[in-house]
Design an enzyme around this catalytic site. Structure first.
Site, PDB file in Angstrom:
ATOM      1  N   VAL A 137      -2.383  -4.628   4.708  1.00  0.00           N
ATOM      2  CA  VAL A 137      -1.493  -3.608   5.274  1.00  0.00           C
ATOM      3  C   VAL A 137      -1.027  -2.818   4.057  1.00  0.00           C
ATOM      4  O   VAL A 137      -0.169  -3.277   3.299  1.00  0.00           O
ATOM      5  CB  VAL A 137      -0.297  -4.225   6.028  1.00  0.00           C
ATOM      6  CG1 VAL A 137       0.704  -3.147   6.426  1.00  0.00           C
ATOM      7  CG2 VAL A 137      -0.768  -5.003   7.249  1.00  0.00           C
ATOM      8  N   PRO A 138      -1.611  -1.655   3.830  1.00  0.00           N
ATOM      9  CA  PRO A 138      -1.360  -0.919   2.584  1.00  0.00           C
ATOM     10  C   PRO A 138      -0.001  -0.212   2.566  1.00  0.00           C
ATOM     11  O   PRO A 138       0.097   1.012   2.626  1.00  0.00           O
ATOM     12  CB  PRO A 138      -2.521   0.074   2.536  1.00  0.00           C
ATOM     13  CG  PRO A 138      -2.833   0.334   3.978  1.00  0.00           C
ATOM     14  CD  PRO A 138      -2.578  -0.973   4.689  1.00  0.00           C
ATOM     15  N   CYS A 139       1.044  -1.001   2.438  1.00  0.00           N
ATOM     16  CA  CYS A 139       2.398  -0.443   2.441  1.00  0.00           C
ATOM     17  C   CYS A 139       2.632   0.475   1.249  1.00  0.00           C
ATOM     18  O   CYS A 139       3.530   1.314   1.282  1.00  0.00           O
ATOM     19  CB  CYS A 139       3.442  -1.549   2.495  1.00  0.00           C
ATOM     20  SG  CYS A 139       3.417  -2.637   1.076  1.00  0.00           S
ATOM     21  N   HIS A 140       1.810   0.349   0.211  1.00  0.00           N
ATOM     22  CA  HIS A 140       1.951   1.240  -0.946  1.00  0.00           C
ATOM     23  C   HIS A 140       1.624   2.686  -0.587  1.00  0.00           C
ATOM     24  O   HIS A 140       1.970   3.592  -1.331  1.00  0.00           O
ATOM     25  CB  HIS A 140       1.076   0.748  -2.114  1.00  0.00           C
ATOM     26  CG  HIS A 140      -0.381   0.665  -1.789  1.00  0.00           C
ATOM     27  ND1 HIS A 140      -0.924  -0.387  -1.076  1.00  0.00           N
ATOM     28  CD2 HIS A 140      -1.407   1.509  -2.071  1.00  0.00           C
ATOM     29  CE1 HIS A 140      -2.225  -0.198  -0.947  1.00  0.00           C
ATOM     30  NE2 HIS A 140      -2.543   0.947  -1.545  1.00  0.00           N
ATOM     31  N   ARG A 141       1.008   2.898   0.575  1.00  0.00           N
ATOM     32  CA  ARG A 141       0.685   4.254   1.019  1.00  0.00           C
ATOM     33  C   ARG A 141       1.831   4.893   1.800  1.00  0.00           C
ATOM     34  O   ARG A 141       1.705   6.026   2.255  1.00  0.00           O
ATOM     35  CB  ARG A 141      -0.576   4.229   1.880  1.00  0.00           C
ATOM     36  CG  ARG A 141      -1.802   3.775   1.114  1.00  0.00           C
ATOM     37  CD  ARG A 141      -3.024   3.705   1.996  1.00  0.00           C
ATOM     38  NE  ARG A 141      -4.136   3.087   1.267  1.00  0.00           N
ATOM     39  CZ  ARG A 141      -5.180   2.533   1.846  1.00  0.00           C
ATOM     40  NH1 ARG A 141      -5.289   2.521   3.172  1.00  0.00           N
ATOM     41  NH2 ARG A 141      -6.130   1.986   1.116  1.00  0.00           N
TER      42      ARG A 141
END
Length: 192
Positions: A137-141
């Site tokens: 889950v690419p929360c850095h995006r």
């Protein structure tokens, strides 16, 4: 809970950890400053999990995470996540975050609007900050309104969003300066 396990694996940014259970991945831990700290964090989060060799499906997830952290474009959309105990709103945020293409970003407000919860910007930020599935889950995006990329969830270890976005080749993001953090100060009055 029986059936929980974890594994430590090498990536281009250091040794990461992944934990899983009978229903899928339960968490990903990016590297801390030292491997012992990464292991300690995994133990704190999943005290019942035991270190073991990853089964085939988890091994595929590990390879994909490592590929992404080398700057590659592996697809993690088929990785099964165990969302047991995760609030429904957070699950919706994570599903949307998984749809953000590599190299692109969205703001908390854009995510809230997409979820038809425009007043829930703070709730989106809280969900992102609690993301246990780093990289999958690419929360850095998902960034603050000013596209600041310094914060990451506790599972992010010593890695910043800016570094992850740089690896992905994302557009440059702003970073806060000391002046952005301090409250505005009134200019000095001229002497008469």
């Amino acid at each position: 809970m029986a059936g929980r396990a974890y594994s430590i694996f090498d990536t281009g940014i250091g040794r990461c950890g992944i934990a899983w259970g009978d229903r899928g991945i339960i968490g990903v831990q990016l590297p801390e400053a030292r491997e012992i700290d990464t292991r300690r964090r995994l133990f704190q989060l999943y005290p019942e999990a035991r270190e073991t060799r990853a089964p085939v499906d988890v091994g595929i997830a590990i390879e994909s995470i490592a590929e992404l952290l080398r700057g590659g474009s592996a697809d993690l959309s088929d990785v099964t996540l165990d969302m047991t105990g995760i609030p429904a709103f957070n699950q919706r945020v994570y599903a949307f975050a998984r749809s953000i293409p590599r190299g692109e970003t969205r703001t908390y407000g854009e995510v809230a609007s997409h979820l038809r919860a425009s007043g829930a910007v703070y709730s989106v930020a809280q969900a992102i900050g609690r993301n246990p599935f780093m990289i999958i889950v690419p929360c850095h995006r998902v960034l603050e309104a000013g596209h600041y990329a310094d914060k990451i969830s506790p599972n992010g270890g010593a890695i910043s969003k800016r570094r992850l976005l740089s690896i992905e080749g994302a557009h440059p993001t702003a970073s806060k300066t000391l002046f952005d953090v301090l409250l505005p100060v009134a200019p000095p009055r001229p002497h008469s």
